[in-house]
Design an enzyme around this catalytic site. Structure first.
Site, PDB file in Angstrom:
ATOM      1  N   SER A  26      -6.960  -5.893  64.472  1.00  0.00           N
ATOM      2  CA  SER A  26      -7.175  -4.328  64.491  1.00  0.00           C
ATOM      3  C   SER A  26      -7.427  -4.503  66.217  1.00  0.00           C
ATOM      4  O   SER A  26      -7.608  -4.175  67.360  1.00  0.00           O
ATOM      5  CB  SER A  26      -9.140  -4.343  64.954  1.00  0.00           C
ATOM      6  OG  SER A  26      -8.587  -4.609  63.200  1.00  0.00           O
ATOM      7  N   MET A  49     -12.201 -10.581  58.418  1.00  0.00           N
ATOM      8  CA  MET A  49     -11.790  -9.921  57.983  1.00  0.00           C
ATOM      9  C   MET A  49     -10.527 -10.570  57.786  1.00  0.00           C
ATOM     10  O   MET A  49      -9.864  -9.457  56.402  1.00  0.00           O
ATOM     11  CB  MET A  49     -12.255  -8.335  57.428  1.00  0.00           C
ATOM     12  CG  MET A  49     -14.080  -8.416  57.248  1.00  0.00           C
ATOM     13  SD  MET A  49     -14.415  -6.468  57.307  1.00  0.00           S
ATOM     14  CE  MET A  49     -15.601  -6.289  57.770  1.00  0.00           C
ATOM     15  N   SER A  50     -10.626 -11.426  58.111  1.00  0.00           N
ATOM     16  CA  SER A  50      -8.583 -11.356  58.103  1.00  0.00           C
ATOM     17  C   SER A  50      -8.570 -13.178  58.152  1.00  0.00           C
ATOM     18  O   SER A  50      -9.415 -13.448  58.229  1.00  0.00           O
ATOM     19  CB  SER A  50      -8.033 -11.078  59.120  1.00  0.00           C
ATOM     20  OG  SER A  50      -8.529 -11.030  60.832  1.00  0.00           O
ATOM     21  N   HIS A 104      -4.084   0.204  62.451  1.00  0.00           N
ATOM     22  CA  HIS A 104      -3.656  -0.584  61.881  1.00  0.00           C
ATOM     23  C   HIS A 104      -2.222   0.249  61.515  1.00  0.00           C
ATOM     24  O   HIS A 104      -1.459   0.508  60.462  1.00  0.00           O
ATOM     25  CB  HIS A 104      -3.470  -1.312  60.451  1.00  0.00           C
ATOM     26  CG  HIS A 104      -4.360  -1.809  61.159  1.00  0.00           C
ATOM     27  ND1 HIS A 104      -4.784  -3.594  61.641  1.00  0.00           N
ATOM     28  CD2 HIS A 104      -5.397  -2.103  61.011  1.00  0.00           C
ATOM     29  CE1 HIS A 104      -5.646  -3.836  61.351  1.00  0.00           C
ATOM     30  NE2 HIS A 104      -6.662  -3.197  61.311  1.00  0.00           N
ATOM     31  N   ALA A 114      -9.523  -9.027  65.534  1.00  0.00           N
ATOM     32  CA  ALA A 114     -11.245  -7.749  65.480  1.00  0.00           C
ATOM     33  C   ALA A 114     -12.418  -9.062  65.234  1.00  0.00           C
ATOM     34  O   ALA A 114     -11.849  -9.625  64.197  1.00  0.00           O
ATOM     35  CB  ALA A 114     -10.610  -6.898  65.496  1.00  0.00           C
ATOM     36  N   HIS A 120     -16.600   0.834  62.363  1.00  0.00           N
ATOM     37  CA  HIS A 120     -14.996   0.524  63.311  1.00  0.00           C
ATOM     38  C   HIS A 120     -14.720   1.055  64.472  1.00  0.00           C
ATOM     39  O   HIS A 120     -13.507   0.466  65.025  1.00  0.00           O
ATOM     40  CB  HIS A 120     -14.091   0.935  62.356  1.00  0.00           C
ATOM     41  CG  HIS A 120     -12.577   0.309  62.258  1.00  0.00           C
ATOM     42  ND1 HIS A 120     -12.500  -0.713  61.836  1.00  0.00           N
ATOM     43  CD2 HIS A 120     -11.424   0.893  62.378  1.00  0.00           C
ATOM     44  CE1 HIS A 120     -10.760  -1.025  62.499  1.00  0.00           C
ATOM     45  NE2 HIS A 120     -10.446   0.159  62.491  1.00  0.00           N
ATOM     46  N   ASN A 152     -18.038  -6.591  68.789  1.00  0.00           N
ATOM     47  CA  ASN A 152     -18.837  -6.669  68.550  1.00  0.00           C
ATOM     48  C   ASN A 152     -19.905  -8.007  68.524  1.00  0.00           C
ATOM     49  O   ASN A 152     -19.298  -9.269  68.495  1.00  0.00           O
ATOM     50  CB  ASN A 152     -19.582  -5.979  67.418  1.00  0.00           C
ATOM     51  CG  ASN A 152     -18.535  -6.265  66.411  1.00  0.00           C
ATOM     52  OD1 ASN A 152     -17.078  -6.558  66.583  1.00  0.00           O
ATOM     53  ND2 ASN A 152     -19.689  -7.175  65.085  1.00  0.00           N
ATOM     54  N   HIS A 155      -5.110  -6.128  54.369  1.00  0.00           N
ATOM     55  CA  HIS A 155      -5.925  -6.597  54.170  1.00  0.00           C
ATOM     56  C   HIS A 155      -6.290  -6.590  52.970  1.00  0.00           C
ATOM     57  O   HIS A 155      -6.005  -6.146  51.614  1.00  0.00           O
ATOM     58  CB  HIS A 155      -7.164  -6.228  54.712  1.00  0.00           C
ATOM     59  CG  HIS A 155      -7.561  -5.915  56.323  1.00  0.00           C
ATOM     60  ND1 HIS A 155      -6.651  -4.999  56.706  1.00  0.00           N
ATOM     61  CD2 HIS A 155      -8.225  -6.739  57.450  1.00  0.00           C
ATOM     62  CE1 HIS A 155      -6.654  -5.949  57.817  1.00  0.00           C
ATOM     63  NE2 HIS A 155      -7.738  -6.623  58.513  1.00  0.00           N
ATOM     64  N   TYR A 170      -9.508  -6.680  51.782  1.00  0.00           N
ATOM     65  CA  TYR A 170     -10.244  -5.320  51.255  1.00  0.00           C
ATOM     66  C   TYR A 170      -9.846  -4.089  50.581  1.00  0.00           C
ATOM     67  O   TYR A 170     -10.318  -3.523  50.080  1.00  0.00           O
ATOM     68  CB  TYR A 170     -11.629  -5.262  52.347  1.00  0.00           C
ATOM     69  CG  TYR A 170     -11.061  -5.087  53.833  1.00  0.00           C
ATOM     70  CD1 TYR A 170     -10.501  -3.431  54.336  1.00  0.00           C
ATOM     71  CD2 TYR A 170     -10.778  -5.606  54.979  1.00  0.00           C
ATOM     72  CE1 TYR A 170      -9.580  -3.504  55.298  1.00  0.00           C
ATOM     73  CE2 TYR A 170     -10.574  -5.682  55.665  1.00  0.00           C
ATOM     74  CZ  TYR A 170     -10.049  -4.114  56.064  1.00  0.00           C
ATOM     75  OH  TYR A 170      -9.610  -3.931  57.435  1.00  0.00           O
ATOM     76  N   GLU A 171      -8.446  -3.994  51.283  1.00  0.00           N
ATOM     77  CA  GLU A 171      -7.926  -3.270  51.033  1.00  0.00           C
ATOM     78  C   GLU A 171      -7.344  -2.662  49.514  1.00  0.00           C
ATOM     79  O   GLU A 171      -7.321  -1.553  48.938  1.00  0.00           O
ATOM     80  CB  GLU A 171      -6.594  -2.911  52.376  1.00  0.00           C
ATOM     81  CG  GLU A 171      -6.609  -2.773  52.979  1.00  0.00           C
ATOM     82  CD  GLU A 171      -5.548  -2.083  53.753  1.00  0.00           C
ATOM     83  OE1 GLU A 171      -4.938  -1.600  54.023  1.00  0.00           O
ATOM     84  OE2 GLU A 171      -5.519  -3.779  54.985  1.00  0.00           O
TER      85      GLU A 171
HETATM   86  N1  HPA Z   1     -18.045  -8.734  60.811  1.00  0.00           N
HETATM   87  C1  HPA Z   1     -16.725  -9.215  60.142  1.00  0.00           C
HETATM   88  N2  HPA Z   1     -15.412  -8.409  60.738  1.00  0.00           N
HETATM   89  C2  HPA Z   1     -15.233  -7.708  61.935  1.00  0.00           C
HETATM   90  C3  HPA Z   1     -16.592  -7.793  63.104  1.00  0.00           C
HETATM   91  C4  HPA Z   1     -17.925  -8.554  62.087  1.00  0.00           C
HETATM   92  O1  HPA Z   1     -18.864  -8.687  62.705  1.00  0.00           O
HETATM   93  N3  HPA Z   1     -15.621  -7.045  64.108  1.00  0.00           N
HETATM   94  C5  HPA Z   1     -15.389  -6.613  63.769  1.00  0.00           C
HETATM   95  N4  HPA Z   1     -14.801  -7.775  62.447  1.00  0.00           N
END
Ligand code: HPA
Length: 279
Positions: free
Chosen positions: A30, A211-212, A61, A113, A247, A235, A83, A85-86
């Site tokens: 991302s 998440m990847s 993406h 990310a 996001h 973050n 992903h 989750y998609e």
């Molecule tokens: N958690 C999960 N996935 C993420 C995060 C997070 O804080 N930041 C970027 N992708």
């Protein structure tokens, strides 16, 4: 048709566009897609055109396979990943990884990310992934083993290649970027974690959460590729920073450090070129 036949068909489709002998494969996470602007692009192939590929839907993406080179080093770049989750199956999630192996890539670098969980981390830092914990509740190798790809019970003692990791860390340091090493917790998403989940993930030994990456790393190891990975800490994970997560924030931070990231990654490609499965 079976998986192997599908992979062959996808590979033939790509080879018909251009004869190409990649050794390195890069998966961009991302907000990190502009690495492609730092390489010589030979061919851009939208995922939608590639037989048996599932196009990603997530914002940020674009979804194309890029055939490129950096100073004569041929590399494959996945600009945008698929992903779990998609709603895709794990098999669909790792299809591009397997295709890159089918096309000849011996080394794979995964980027993403992530939320940082180490107290030393700040948004915009990087973390070389030394190891992971698969908390997705799923596994891309579930089901009958495809023996033509790899063994039933692949070893994951050194899932992330030590030499590639060290080279990655050095490349980020050379760009004067803040980089650490740590354990990545891969979750299914798509919601960000609760603060209680983050406390749990820290206790079990995690330093970053995202998440990847875990499924791709498993599939890449299964089919014999050497793997390394780097997380952009966009973050602090939930409950560790101020306010809520979005996001937009993730993309914004990734975009701020994208230039240094691209240079570090390009430097890494040149440093490790030639380091293949035979070593
Ligand atoms: N958690 C999960 N996935 C993420 C995060 C997070 O804080 N930041 C970027 N992708």
């Amino acid at each position: 048709m079976g998986l192997i036949e599908n992979l062959k068909e996808s590979a033939d489709f790509i080879r018909a566009k251009r004869q190409f002998q990649p050794q390195l494969a890069v998966t961009l996470g991302s907000g990190l897609a502009s690495f492609v602007d730092h390489v010589e692009v030979l061919e851009r192939i939208p995922y939608a055109e590639i037989p048996h590929f599932s196009p990603p839907s997530v914002e940020g993406h674009p979804g194309q396979l890029v055939l490129a080179q950096i100073k004569d080093i041929p590399l494959l770049i996945l600009q945008g990943r698929i992903h779990y989750y998609e709603g895709h199956s794990m098999e669909e999630v790792v299809y591009p990884t397997r295709l890159m192996a089918q096309l000849g890539a011996k080394v794979m670098v995964l980027t993403n990310a992530s939320g940082g969980m180490d107290p030393q981390m700040k948004p915009g830092d990087f973390m070389v992934i030394e190891d992971h914990i698969n908390l997705t509740g799923a596994n891309p190798l579930r089901g009958p083993n495809v023996d033509a790809l790899g063994v039933r019970f692949p070893d994951m003692t050194e899932a992330y290649d030590k030499k590639l990791c060290a080279a990655l860390e050095e490349s980020f340091q050379r760009q004067s970027l803040r980089v650490s090493r740590g354990v990545y917790c891969g979750v299914a998403g798509p919601n960000y974690e609760t603060p209680a989940e983050v406390r749990y993930l820290r206790q079990i030994g995690g330093h970053a959460v995202g998440m990847s990456t875990v499924a791709e790393a498993i599939a890449a190891r299964h089919c014999g590729m050497k793997v390394c990975a780097v997380a952009c800490i966009t973050n602090l994970a939930a409950g560790l920073g101020q306010g809520s997560l979005s996001h937009e924030e993730v993309k914004e931070v990734a975009q701020k450090v994208e230039m240094g990231f691209a240079q570090a990654l390009s430097d890494w490609c040149q440093a490790v070129f030639g380091y293949t499965a035979s070593h």
